[in-house]
Design a protein around this motif. Structure first.
Motif, mmCIF file in Angstrom:
data_model
loop_
_atom_site.group_PDB
_atom_site.id
_atom_site.type_symbol
_atom_site.label_atom_id
_atom_site.label_comp_id
_atom_site.label_asym_id
_atom_site.label_seq_id
_atom_site.Cartn_x
_atom_site.Cartn_y
_atom_site.Cartn_z
ATOM 1 N N TYR A 1 0.925 -1.065 -0.009
ATOM 2 C CA TYR A 1 0.024 0.021 0.027
ATOM 3 C C TYR A 1 0.845 1.273 -0.019
ATOM 4 C CZ TYR A 1 -4.301 -2.558 0.756
ATOM 5 O OH TYR A 1 -5.542 -3.486 0.704
ATOM 6 N N SER A 2 1.988 1.221 0.846
ATOM 7 C CA SER A 2 2.760 2.330 0.837
ATOM 8 C C SER A 2 3.540 2.670 -0.635
ATOM 9 C CB SER A 2 3.817 2.100 2.052
ATOM 10 O OG SER A 2 4.940 3.308 2.115
ATOM 11 N N GLN A 3 3.882 1.434 -1.066
ATOM 12 C CA GLN A 3 4.687 1.739 -2.456
ATOM 13 C C GLN A 3 3.647 2.299 -3.482
ATOM 14 O OE1 GLN A 3 6.392 -2.103 -3.332
ATOM 15 N NE2 GLN A 3 8.128 -1.538 -1.778
ATOM 16 N N ASN A 4 2.251 1.651 -3.430
ATOM 17 C CA ASN A 4 1.184 2.301 -4.402
ATOM 18 C C ASN A 4 1.007 3.696 -4.144
ATOM 19 O OD1 ASN A 4 1.039 -0.455 -5.290
ATOM 20 N ND2 ASN A 4 -0.630 -0.555 -4.087
ATOM 21 N N ALA A 5 1.049 4.142 -2.872
ATOM 22 C CA ALA A 5 0.567 5.450 -2.650
ATOM 23 C C ALA A 5 1.724 6.204 -3.147
ATOM 24 C CB ALA A 5 0.751 5.691 -0.919
ATOM 25 N N ASN A 6 3.066 6.048 -2.972
ATOM 26 C CA ASN A 6 4.102 6.945 -3.515
ATOM 27 C C ASN A 6 4.053 6.878 -4.862
ATOM 28 O OD1 ASN A 6 5.497 7.877 -1.051
ATOM 29 N ND2 ASN A 6 6.464 5.768 -0.858
ATOM 30 N N ALA A 7 3.880 5.610 -5.605
ATOM 31 C CA ALA A 7 4.119 5.736 -7.080
ATOM 32 C C ALA A 7 2.707 6.648 -7.524
ATOM 33 C CB ALA A 7 3.842 4.232 -7.570
ATOM 34 N N ALA A 8 1.600 6.383 -6.908
ATOM 35 C CA ALA A 8 0.406 7.311 -7.598
ATOM 36 C C ALA A 8 0.774 8.897 -7.211
ATOM 37 C CB ALA A 8 -0.828 7.116 -6.642
ATOM 38 N N ILE A 9 1.580 9.228 -6.486
ATOM 39 C CA ILE A 9 1.781 10.731 -6.282
ATOM 40 C C ILE A 9 2.723 11.042 -7.479
ATOM 41 C CG2 ILE A 9 3.081 12.458 -4.998
ATOM 42 C CD1 ILE A 9 0.304 11.913 -3.770
ATOM 43 N N VAL A 10 3.665 10.415 -7.781
ATOM 44 C CA VAL A 10 4.707 10.515 -8.841
ATOM 45 C C VAL A 10 4.024 10.290 -10.159
ATOM 46 C CG1 VAL A 10 6.777 9.742 -9.925
ATOM 47 C CG2 VAL A 10 6.519 9.794 -7.145
ATOM 48 N N ASN A 11 3.227 9.429 -10.348
ATOM 49 C CA ASN A 11 2.728 8.946 -11.647
ATOM 50 C C ASN A 11 1.450 9.749 -11.941
ATOM 51 O OD1 ASN A 11 5.136 7.603 -12.208
ATOM 52 N ND2 ASN A 11 4.166 5.872 -11.101
ATOM 53 N N GLU A 12 0.512 9.622 -11.160
ATOM 54 C CA GLU A 12 -1.103 10.073 -11.226
ATOM 55 C C GLU A 12 -1.174 11.322 -10.599
ATOM 56 O OE1 GLU A 12 -4.393 10.001 -12.907
ATOM 57 O OE2 GLU A 12 -3.164 8.499 -13.327
ATOM 58 N N PHE A 13 -0.860 11.886 -9.645
ATOM 59 C CA PHE A 13 -1.289 12.870 -8.924
ATOM 60 C C PHE A 13 -0.298 14.001 -8.717
ATOM 61 C CE2 PHE A 13 -3.790 9.558 -6.398
ATOM 62 C CZ PHE A 13 -5.084 9.773 -7.208
ATOM 63 N N SER A 14 0.782 13.962 -9.549
ATOM 64 C CA SER A 14 1.739 15.076 -9.521
ATOM 65 C C SER A 14 1.113 16.239 -10.278
ATOM 66 C CB SER A 14 2.857 14.742 -10.434
ATOM 67 O OG SER A 14 2.430 14.587 -11.805
ATOM 68 N N VAL A 15 1.833 17.357 -9.851
ATOM 69 C CA VAL A 15 1.205 18.582 -10.288
ATOM 70 C C VAL A 15 1.416 18.774 -11.727
ATOM 71 C CG1 VAL A 15 1.798 21.111 -10.357
ATOM 72 C CG2 VAL A 15 2.034 19.925 -8.253
ATOM 73 N N ASP A 16 2.485 18.259 -12.399
ATOM 74 C CA ASP A 16 2.394 18.186 -13.982
ATOM 75 C C ASP A 16 1.496 17.491 -14.665
ATOM 76 O OD1 ASP A 16 4.711 19.791 -13.779
ATOM 77 O OD2 ASP A 16 6.118 18.167 -14.111
#
Length: 93
Positions: free
Chosen positions: A60-75
């Motif tokens: 869950y922790s790895q999924n959360a971090n990956a989502a921030i980078v890949n899906e929920f980033s400002v860009d």
């Protein structure tokens, strides 16, 4: 709206438990960064969700971090916003 505390938790790799009536539901389902409790929120469902988080915390922790980078980033959110605005202009033209 997008619950800010949900994004902050995901950004720190902190898995989340929420109900399916919560504004965080979509973010948790998309990120796979936690557990969504469906239906009535009961003690047994909360205990089961906590046990699930403990047993699968690292994933869950790895999924959360990956989502921030890949899906929920400002860009990424910026690109989505531009797309929505371009679509709105097309619809009004």
């Amino acid at each position: 709206g997008s619950p800010l505390v949900t994004m902050e938790c995901l950004a720190t790799g902190t898995p989340i438990i929420c109900s399916d009536k919560s504004g965080a539901k979509e973010q948790i389902e998309e990120s796979k960064g936690g557990v969504v409790i469906t239906g009535d929120l009961t003690a047994n469902k909360l205990i089961a969700a906590q046990a699930n988080l403990r047993a699968n915390f690292e994933a869950y922790s790895q999924n959360a971090n990956a989502a921030i980078v890949n899906e929920f980033s400002v860009d990424n959110w910026g690109r989505k916003l531009v797309g929505y605005l371009e679509e709105a202009v097309k619809l009004t033209s």
